[in-house]
Scaffold this motif. Structure first.
Motif, PDB file in Angstrom:
ATOM      1  N   LYS A 193       0.814  -1.213   0.000  1.00 15.82           N
ATOM      2  CA  LYS A 193       0.000   0.000   0.000  1.00 15.82           C
ATOM      3  C   LYS A 193       0.849   1.265   0.000  1.00 15.82           C
ATOM      4  N   THR A 194       0.285   2.308  -0.580  1.00 13.60           N
ATOM      5  CA  THR A 194       0.922   3.624  -0.542  1.00 13.60           C
ATOM      6  C   THR A 194       1.169   4.015   0.909  1.00 13.60           C
ATOM      7  N   GLY A 195       2.375   4.513   1.161  1.00 13.59           N
ATOM      8  CA  GLY A 195       2.766   4.883   2.517  1.00 13.59           C
ATOM      9  C   GLY A 195       3.510   3.787   3.245  1.00 13.59           C
ATOM     10  N   SER A 196       3.719   2.645   2.579  1.00  8.87           N
ATOM     11  CA  SER A 196       4.429   1.527   3.200  1.00  8.87           C
ATOM     12  C   SER A 196       5.929   1.644   2.984  1.00  8.87           C
ATOM     13  N   ARG A 197       6.680   1.131   3.941  1.00  2.00           N
ATOM     14  CA  ARG A 197       8.111   0.885   3.754  1.00  2.00           C
ATOM     15  C   ARG A 197       8.332  -0.619   3.813  1.00  2.00           C
ATOM     16  N   VAL A 198       8.980  -1.141   2.782  1.00  2.00           N
ATOM     17  CA  VAL A 198       9.161  -2.579   2.634  1.00  2.00           C
ATOM     18  C   VAL A 198      10.643  -2.881   2.481  1.00  2.00           C
ATOM     19  N   GLU A 199      11.102  -3.940   3.132  1.00  2.00           N
ATOM     20  CA  GLU A 199      12.477  -4.388   2.940  1.00  2.00           C
ATOM     21  C   GLU A 199      12.458  -5.711   2.189  1.00  2.00           C
ATOM     22  N   LEU A 200      13.314  -5.808   1.176  1.00  6.12           N
ATOM     23  CA  LEU A 200      13.399  -6.996   0.332  1.00  6.12           C
ATOM     24  C   LEU A 200      14.816  -7.553   0.374  1.00  6.12           C
ATOM     25  N   ALA A 201      14.927  -8.862   0.480  1.00  6.02           N
ATOM     26  CA  ALA A 201      16.200  -9.547   0.261  1.00  6.02           C
ATOM     27  C   ALA A 201      16.001 -10.450  -0.948  1.00  6.02           C
ATOM     28  N   ILE A 202      16.697 -10.137  -2.030  1.00  6.46           N
ATOM     29  CA  ILE A 202      16.430 -10.776  -3.320  1.00  6.46           C
ATOM     30  C   ILE A 202      17.612 -11.659  -3.724  1.00  6.46           C
ATOM     31  N   PRO A 203      17.396 -12.977  -3.826  1.00  8.59           N
ATOM     32  CA  PRO A 203      18.480 -13.857  -4.257  1.00  8.59           C
ATOM     33  C   PRO A 203      18.770 -13.655  -5.739  1.00  8.59           C
ATOM     34  N   PRO A 204      19.947 -14.094  -6.179  1.00 10.14           N
ATOM     35  CA  PRO A 204      20.340 -13.860  -7.581  1.00 10.14           C
ATOM     36  C   PRO A 204      19.321 -14.339  -8.607  1.00 10.14           C
ATOM     37  N   LYS A 205      18.658 -15.483  -8.357  1.00  9.27           N
ATOM     38  CA  LYS A 205      17.738 -16.025  -9.360  1.00  9.27           C
ATOM     39  C   LYS A 205      16.503 -15.140  -9.546  1.00  9.27           C
ATOM     40  N   LEU A 206      16.211 -14.271  -8.591  1.00  9.42           N
ATOM     41  CA  LEU A 206      15.108 -13.327  -8.728  1.00  9.42           C
ATOM     42  C   LEU A 206      15.616 -11.898  -8.904  1.00  9.42           C
ATOM     43  N   GLY A 207      16.925 -11.805  -9.161  1.00 11.60           N
ATOM     44  CA  GLY A 207      17.535 -10.507  -9.428  1.00 11.60           C
ATOM     45  C   GLY A 207      18.088 -10.474 -10.838  1.00 11.60           C
ATOM     46  N   TYR A 208      19.418 -10.468 -10.944  1.00  8.72           N
ATOM     47  CA  TYR A 208      20.051 -10.394 -12.260  1.00  8.72           C
ATOM     48  C   TYR A 208      20.615 -11.729 -12.724  1.00  8.72           C
ATOM     49  N   GLY A 209      20.305 -12.789 -11.995  1.00  8.98           N
ATOM     50  CA  GLY A 209      20.751 -14.106 -12.417  1.00  8.98           C
ATOM     51  C   GLY A 209      22.251 -14.288 -12.301  1.00  8.98           C
ATOM     52  N   GLU A 210      22.756 -15.324 -12.959  1.00 15.46           N
ATOM     53  CA  GLU A 210      24.178 -15.666 -12.860  1.00 15.46           C
ATOM     54  C   GLU A 210      25.081 -14.610 -13.471  1.00 15.46           C
ATOM     55  N   GLN A 211      24.521 -13.794 -14.372  1.00 13.86           N
ATOM     56  CA  GLN A 211      25.357 -12.774 -15.017  1.00 13.86           C
ATOM     57  C   GLN A 211      25.576 -11.571 -14.118  1.00 13.86           C
ATOM     58  N   GLY A 212      24.722 -11.384 -13.108  1.00 15.86           N
ATOM     59  CA  GLY A 212      24.862 -10.232 -12.229  1.00 15.86           C
ATOM     60  C   GLY A 212      24.682  -8.920 -12.972  1.00 15.86           C
ATOM     61  N   ARG A 213      25.179  -7.870 -12.385  1.00 17.05           N
ATOM     62  CA  ARG A 213      25.162  -6.533 -13.007  1.00 17.05           C
ATOM     63  C   ARG A 213      26.512  -5.879 -12.722  1.00 17.05           C
ATOM     64  N   PRO A 214      27.583  -6.406 -13.377  1.00 15.41           N
ATOM     65  CA  PRO A 214      28.936  -5.921 -13.084  1.00 15.41           C
ATOM     66  C   PRO A 214      29.059  -4.411 -13.345  1.00 15.41           C
ATOM     67  N   PRO A 215      29.938  -3.722 -12.611  1.00 17.17           N
ATOM     68  CA  PRO A 215      30.797  -4.304 -11.568  1.00 17.17           C
ATOM     69  C   PRO A 215      30.170  -4.289 -10.183  1.00 17.17           C
ATOM     70  N   ALA A 216      29.007  -3.647 -10.028  1.00 15.58           N
ATOM     71  CA  ALA A 216      28.450  -3.455  -8.689  1.00 15.58           C
ATOM     72  C   ALA A 216      27.870  -4.731  -8.101  1.00 15.58           C
ATOM     73  N   ILE A 217      27.275  -5.599  -8.951  1.00 15.16           N
ATOM     74  CA  ILE A 217      26.541  -6.753  -8.442  1.00 15.16           C
ATOM     75  C   ILE A 217      27.037  -8.017  -9.133  1.00 15.16           C
ATOM     76  N   LYS A 218      27.575  -8.940  -8.342  1.00 18.10           N
ATOM     77  CA  LYS A 218      28.046 -10.206  -8.894  1.00 18.10           C
ATOM     78  C   LYS A 218      26.878 -11.179  -9.029  1.00 18.10           C
ATOM     79  N   GLY A 219      27.086 -12.222  -9.811  1.00 15.77           N
ATOM     80  CA  GLY A 219      26.037 -13.196 -10.034  1.00 15.77           C
ATOM     81  C   GLY A 219      25.682 -14.009  -8.809  1.00 15.77           C
ATOM     82  N   THR A 220      26.499 -13.908  -7.761  1.00 17.85           N
ATOM     83  CA  THR A 220      26.234 -14.642  -6.515  1.00 17.85           C
ATOM     84  C   THR A 220      25.694 -13.733  -5.417  1.00 17.85           C
TER      85      THR A 220
END
Length: 327
Positions: free
Chosen positions: A142-169
């Motif tokens: 809902k609008t006005g919410s603050r949510v914290e997410l912990a996202i594993p690689p398979k639901l993020g950028y996968g094995e390729q990551g987003r170099p250089p900031a984010i590795k595939g692991t």
């Protein structure tokens, strides 16, 4: 079938998804939650373990998140830190958020809209415009919410990551404030402004999400751009580099025939202002978010001698535009 908008000054096919971060090398090591993982399955575990919030605990404040402790989950972990009371984000809705993202293991921040000069990010929920962890974790919030997410690689950028900031692991951790939720029933809610020029179109001031009436007078069309408030909002002014989220209705000055409308499409429109026709660029710049604006643009600020779908050559165009949000 949804029609392609005729408003863009360049073919719509040339538009690519814009990142939240800036790709310029001198802007640092920013990224965004946009490119999606090719293999994503719904694996949400609600209210699971996420790193602690150390500071900036109020909605709207830049959060400070602790480093993750131990091995992160291989499932999406979602925790609502502040429960909002506004509209919930359903699939297909546009959601406007502020966010901070960092790496679980190191706590290194890789991107945040709380940086100076940044604006909230807008995307469509469930449309694959963001990483699957965002689509799944923010749906229903809902609008006005603050949510914290912990996202594993398979639901993020996968094995390729987003170099250089984010590795595939890397597991990514986000704190997300839901600033607004918008859909086809959204409307401007500003203060009414008198429409007392009989030589200009009159626009309805309803705020029920239905298309406003646009009545064109039987007089000669103005030779210069007209940009005036019908409803004046109290949000930030639109900047020339902004992307705008809008409801709109467009009619021809000659005859008043509608040629395009988000109301008819039952969908909002999100446009980078610099890529719109000149009448929209000049007419919306400086106008406040939350407003309904009357635009009347002579042919040279629209399509000139070029005919478009449902728009004859040399047409003066009239628009009622609700500015819902900017990014």
């Amino acid at each position: 079938m949804r029609r392609r908008s005729v408003l863009l000054a360049v073919p719509a096919g040339l538009l690519a998804l814009a990142g939240c971060g800036d790709d310029d090398s001198d802007k640092g090591d920013k990224t965004s939650p946009e490119p999606k993982s090719p293999s994503a399955q719904p694996t949400a575990k609600m209210d699971g373990p996420v790193p602690a919030l150390l500071g900036g605990t109020k909605f709207g404040e830049r959060p400070e998140i602790a480093r993750g402790v131990g091995k992160p989950s291989d499932k999406l972990e979602v925790k609502t830190l502040i429960a909002g009371r506004g509209p919930a984000a359903a699939k297909g809705d546009y959601i406007q958020v502020n966010y901070l993202g960092q790496i679980w293991d190191t706590g290194k921040v890789f991107d945040t809209t709380w940086d100076k000069g940044r604006k909230p990010f807008i995307f469509r929920v469930g449309a694959g415009e963001v990483v699957p962890g965002w689509d799944q974790g923010l749906a229903g919030k809902k609008t006005g919410s603050r949510v914290e997410l912990a996202i594993p690689p398979k639901l993020g950028y996968g094995e390729q990551g987003r170099p250089p900031a984010i590795k595939g692991t890397d597991t990514m951790v986000f704190a997300v404030d839901v600033v607004g939720v918008f859909n086809s029933k959204s409307a401007a809610h500003g203060s009414k402004v008198a429409q007392d020029n009989k030589d200009l179109p009159k626009v309805g001031d309803n705020t029920d999400g239905k298309a406003p009436s646009v009545t064109v007078p039987k007089v000669a069309a103005p030779k210069k751009l007209v940009s005036s408030y019908v409803l004046e909002g109290d949000g930030p002014e639109v900047q020339e580099t902004d992307t705008v989220l809008v409801q709109y209705k467009g009619v021809l000055w000659d005859g008043g025939k509608e040629f395009e409308s988000t109301y008819a499409n039952k969908d909002l429109a999100q446009f980078p202002l610099p890529r719109l026709v000149a009448g929209w660029r000049d007419g919306l710049k400086g106008k406040k978010v939350g407003s309904r604006v009357l635009l009347v643009m002579p042919p040279e600020l629209g399509y000139g001698k070029e005919a478009k779908e449902n728009i004859p050559a040399n047409s003066t165009l009239v628009f009622a535009v609700d500015i819902l949000a900017v990014a």
